[in-house]
Design a protein around this motif. Sequence first.
Motif, PDB file in Angstrom:
ATOM      1  N   LEU A 125       0.827  -1.210   0.000  1.00 19.19           N
ATOM      2  CA  LEU A 125       0.000   0.000   0.000  1.00 19.19           C
ATOM      3  C   LEU A 125       0.863   1.264   0.000  1.00 19.19           C
ATOM      4  CD1 LEU A 125      -3.002   0.885   0.198  1.00 19.19           C
ATOM      5  CD2 LEU A 125      -2.684   0.971   2.678  1.00 19.19           C
ATOM      6  N   GLY A 126       2.012   1.164   0.670  1.00 22.92           N
ATOM      7  CA  GLY A 126       2.897   2.327   0.785  1.00 22.92           C
ATOM      8  C   GLY A 126       3.415   2.822  -0.560  1.00 22.92           C
ATOM      9  N   GLN A 127       3.489   1.927  -1.531  1.00 13.71           N
ATOM     10  CA  GLN A 127       4.002   2.368  -2.831  1.00 13.71           C
ATOM     11  C   GLN A 127       2.879   2.531  -3.862  1.00 13.71           C
ATOM     12  OE1 GLN A 127       6.723  -0.569  -4.400  1.00 13.71           O
ATOM     13  NE2 GLN A 127       5.067  -1.938  -4.996  1.00 13.71           N
ATOM     14  N   ALA A 128       1.640   2.231  -3.467  1.00 11.84           N
ATOM     15  CA  ALA A 128       0.521   2.335  -4.417  1.00 11.84           C
ATOM     16  C   ALA A 128       0.120   3.793  -4.611  1.00 11.84           C
ATOM     17  CB  ALA A 128      -0.664   1.526  -3.901  1.00 11.84           C
ATOM     18  N   ARG A 129      -0.202   4.133  -5.828  1.00 13.04           N
ATOM     19  CA  ARG A 129      -0.628   5.501  -6.161  1.00 13.04           C
ATOM     20  C   ARG A 129      -1.864   5.423  -7.041  1.00 13.04           C
ATOM     21  NH1 ARG A 129       2.496   5.942  -2.782  1.00 13.04           N
ATOM     22  NH2 ARG A 129       4.474   7.060  -2.663  1.00 13.04           N
ATOM     23  N   LEU A 130      -2.828   6.295  -6.747  1.00 14.94           N
ATOM     24  CA  LEU A 130      -4.052   6.349  -7.550  1.00 14.94           C
ATOM     25  C   LEU A 130      -4.150   7.726  -8.181  1.00 14.94           C
ATOM     26  CD1 LEU A 130      -6.750   4.837  -8.303  1.00 14.94           C
ATOM     27  CD2 LEU A 130      -7.760   6.005  -6.337  1.00 14.94           C
ATOM     28  N   TRP A 131      -4.210   7.733  -9.498  1.00 16.57           N
ATOM     29  CA  TRP A 131      -4.322   8.996 -10.238  1.00 16.57           C
ATOM     30  C   TRP A 131      -5.701   9.109 -10.880  1.00 16.57           C
ATOM     31  CZ3 TRP A 131       0.628   6.779 -10.274  1.00 16.57           C
ATOM     32  CH2 TRP A 131       1.685   7.648  -9.977  1.00 16.57           C
ATOM     33  N   GLY A 132      -6.168  10.330 -11.056  1.00 17.54           N
ATOM     34  CA  GLY A 132      -7.366  10.546 -11.875  1.00 17.54           C
ATOM     35  C   GLY A 132      -8.503  11.251 -11.171  1.00 17.54           C
ATOM     36  N   LEU A 133      -8.347  11.531  -9.869  1.00 17.71           N
ATOM     37  CA  LEU A 133      -9.438  12.196  -9.148  1.00 17.71           C
ATOM     38  C   LEU A 133      -9.119  13.664  -8.835  1.00 17.71           C
ATOM     39  CD1 LEU A 133     -10.422   9.175  -6.909  1.00 17.71           C
ATOM     40  CD2 LEU A 133     -11.916  10.297  -8.563  1.00 17.71           C
ATOM     41  N   THR A 134      -8.118  14.175  -9.510  1.00 18.58           N
ATOM     42  CA  THR A 134      -7.692  15.568  -9.304  1.00 18.58           C
ATOM     43  C   THR A 134      -8.859  16.554  -9.383  1.00 18.58           C
ATOM     44  OG1 THR A 134      -5.790  14.924 -10.606  1.00 18.58           O
ATOM     45  CG2 THR A 134      -5.975  17.271 -10.036  1.00 18.58           C
TER      46      THR A 134
ATOM     47  N   ARG B   8     -11.352  18.746  -2.177  1.00 13.77           N
ATOM     48  CA  ARG B   8     -11.162  18.434  -3.597  1.00 13.77           C
ATOM     49  C   ARG B   8     -10.106  17.351  -3.717  1.00 13.77           C
ATOM     50  NH1 ARG B   8     -15.016  20.129  -7.151  1.00 13.77           N
ATOM     51  NH2 ARG B   8     -16.071  21.772  -6.022  1.00 13.77           N
ATOM     52  N   GLY B   9     -10.265  16.459  -4.674  1.00 10.19           N
ATOM     53  CA  GLY B   9      -9.331  15.354  -4.843  1.00 10.19           C
ATOM     54  C   GLY B   9      -7.924  15.839  -5.163  1.00 10.19           C
ATOM     55  N   ALA B  10      -6.947  15.216  -4.527  1.00 12.52           N
ATOM     56  CA  ALA B  10      -5.536  15.528  -4.801  1.00 12.52           C
ATOM     57  C   ALA B  10      -5.157  14.960  -6.163  1.00 12.52           C
ATOM     58  CB  ALA B  10      -4.665  14.902  -3.715  1.00 12.52           C
ATOM     59  N   SER B  11      -4.042  15.441  -6.727  1.00  8.67           N
ATOM     60  CA  SER B  11      -3.643  14.965  -8.051  1.00  8.67           C
ATOM     61  C   SER B  11      -3.207  13.499  -7.994  1.00  8.67           C
ATOM     62  CB  SER B  11      -2.530  15.839  -8.623  1.00  8.67           C
ATOM     63  OG  SER B  11      -1.449  15.816  -7.749  1.00  8.67           O
ATOM     64  N   VAL B  12      -2.693  13.101  -6.845  1.00  9.88           N
ATOM     65  CA  VAL B  12      -2.372  11.683  -6.678  1.00  9.88           C
ATOM     66  C   VAL B  12      -2.752  11.285  -5.256  1.00  9.88           C
ATOM     67  CG1 VAL B  12       0.058  12.216  -6.167  1.00  9.88           C
ATOM     68  CG2 VAL B  12      -0.576   9.896  -6.794  1.00  9.88           C
ATOM     69  N   ILE B  13      -3.342  10.105  -5.119  1.00 17.26           N
ATOM     70  CA  ILE B  13      -3.729   9.622  -3.785  1.00 17.26           C
ATOM     71  C   ILE B  13      -2.714   8.579  -3.355  1.00 17.26           C
ATOM     72  CG2 ILE B  13      -5.507   8.371  -2.495  1.00 17.26           C
ATOM     73  CD1 ILE B  13      -7.576   9.711  -4.343  1.00 17.26           C
ATOM     74  N   ALA B  14      -2.082   8.840  -2.209  1.00 19.45           N
ATOM     75  CA  ALA B  14      -1.129   7.905  -1.614  1.00 19.45           C
ATOM     76  C   ALA B  14      -1.558   7.758  -0.158  1.00 19.45           C
ATOM     77  CB  ALA B  14       0.283   8.465  -1.711  1.00 19.45           C
ATOM     78  N   LEU B  15      -1.623   6.545   0.327  1.00 25.17           N
ATOM     79  CA  LEU B  15      -2.191   6.321   1.658  1.00 25.17           C
ATOM     80  C   LEU B  15      -1.119   6.035   2.699  1.00 25.17           C
ATOM     81  CD1 LEU B  15      -4.641   5.884  -0.223  1.00 25.17           C
ATOM     82  CD2 LEU B  15      -5.400   4.132   1.345  1.00 25.17           C
ATOM     83  N   ASP B  16      -1.294   6.646   3.885  1.00 23.12           N
ATOM     84  CA  ASP B  16      -0.402   6.272   4.971  1.00 23.12           C
ATOM     85  C   ASP B  16      -1.186   6.056   6.253  1.00 23.12           C
ATOM     86  OD1 ASP B  16      -1.123   8.795   5.551  1.00 23.12           O
ATOM     87  OD2 ASP B  16       0.894   9.682   5.479  1.00 23.12           O
TER      88      ASP B  16
END
Length: 281
Positions: free
Chosen positions: A165-174, A188-196
């Motif tokens: 999960l630490g290296q997973a990135r989700l793009w597209g909700l900017t 508002r959605g960030a340009s990339v979602i990274a979870l911690d």
Amino acid sequence: MPSHGALCRAELWRGLPCWRVTLAQGDSLLVAEQGAQVLSWVSDGRERLFLSPGSAADGHTAIRGGVPICWPQFNQRGPLPKHGFARNVSWRMGAFEPAEDHAELRLHLEASAQTLVLWPHHFELTLVLRLQARRLHLALEAHNPGDTAWAFTGALHSYLRVDDLGQARLWGLTGQAEWDSLRDVAGRGASVIALDGPFDRIYAAADQALRLVDGTHGLTVSQCASWANTVVWNPGGGLPDLPEAQHRHMLCVEAAQVLAATTVEAGERWVGWQQFDVLTG
Ligand SMILES: O=P(O)(O)OC[C@H]1O[C@H](O)[C@H](O)[C@@H](O)[C@@H]1O
């Protein structure tokens, strides 16, 4: 009918009746009778969905992982049990249609004495699973065969498998409207979602496909406009059916209808789909 090499066979998962669809090319799908829940999608030799080793498997408790169908209620936003009842009951196998470059499997759920006590409406749900090389398309159809309108919320609550999960990135909700359910704050959605840590947010669905990248692996995640929302969720641990650290191997990216219920008029049909494509190269 020519088989085109795609097969559908009965199989058990921890004692629960399932169907396994396999393409000649090797990609496969495992679907449980309970909830018509897809439990596994292997594409290009790699498992693409997360299924918790600590999940219940008693035939009625929600299964933790795969693609639960939450319907006709999302979460606890109504009087029904959490996420409705569709994921807890047995569905009926319909047609299996192998074709040249794909296979389709249909599963059905109709109103019954069991559902009518919870939700007093007549309905016919169909899940159409279309498997092709490096692609899974799930379409949920909700038909109202009765003579009065009803409304639903819900989701294709997909648990996508990630190595870390630490290296997973989700793009597209900017820039998409965002509701953080944990903090109860709009944004508002960030340009990339990274979870911690724990993450539970409802977005206005984007027009374009999202991209989930996990190291060298990835998927695009798309959904049709009938679903108004996309939910991104990871509990950050602490669930009894998600043993220690297992949450680090999943990210839910859900095609959902959360904030406003969708009405299906008498005699009408609603269709909502979500699709995953394996990123190559
Ligand atoms: O534990 P479950 O009933 O399967 O629900 C799991 C999760 O579903 C959705 O993603 C919601 O946004 C979460 O708030 C919820 O916790």
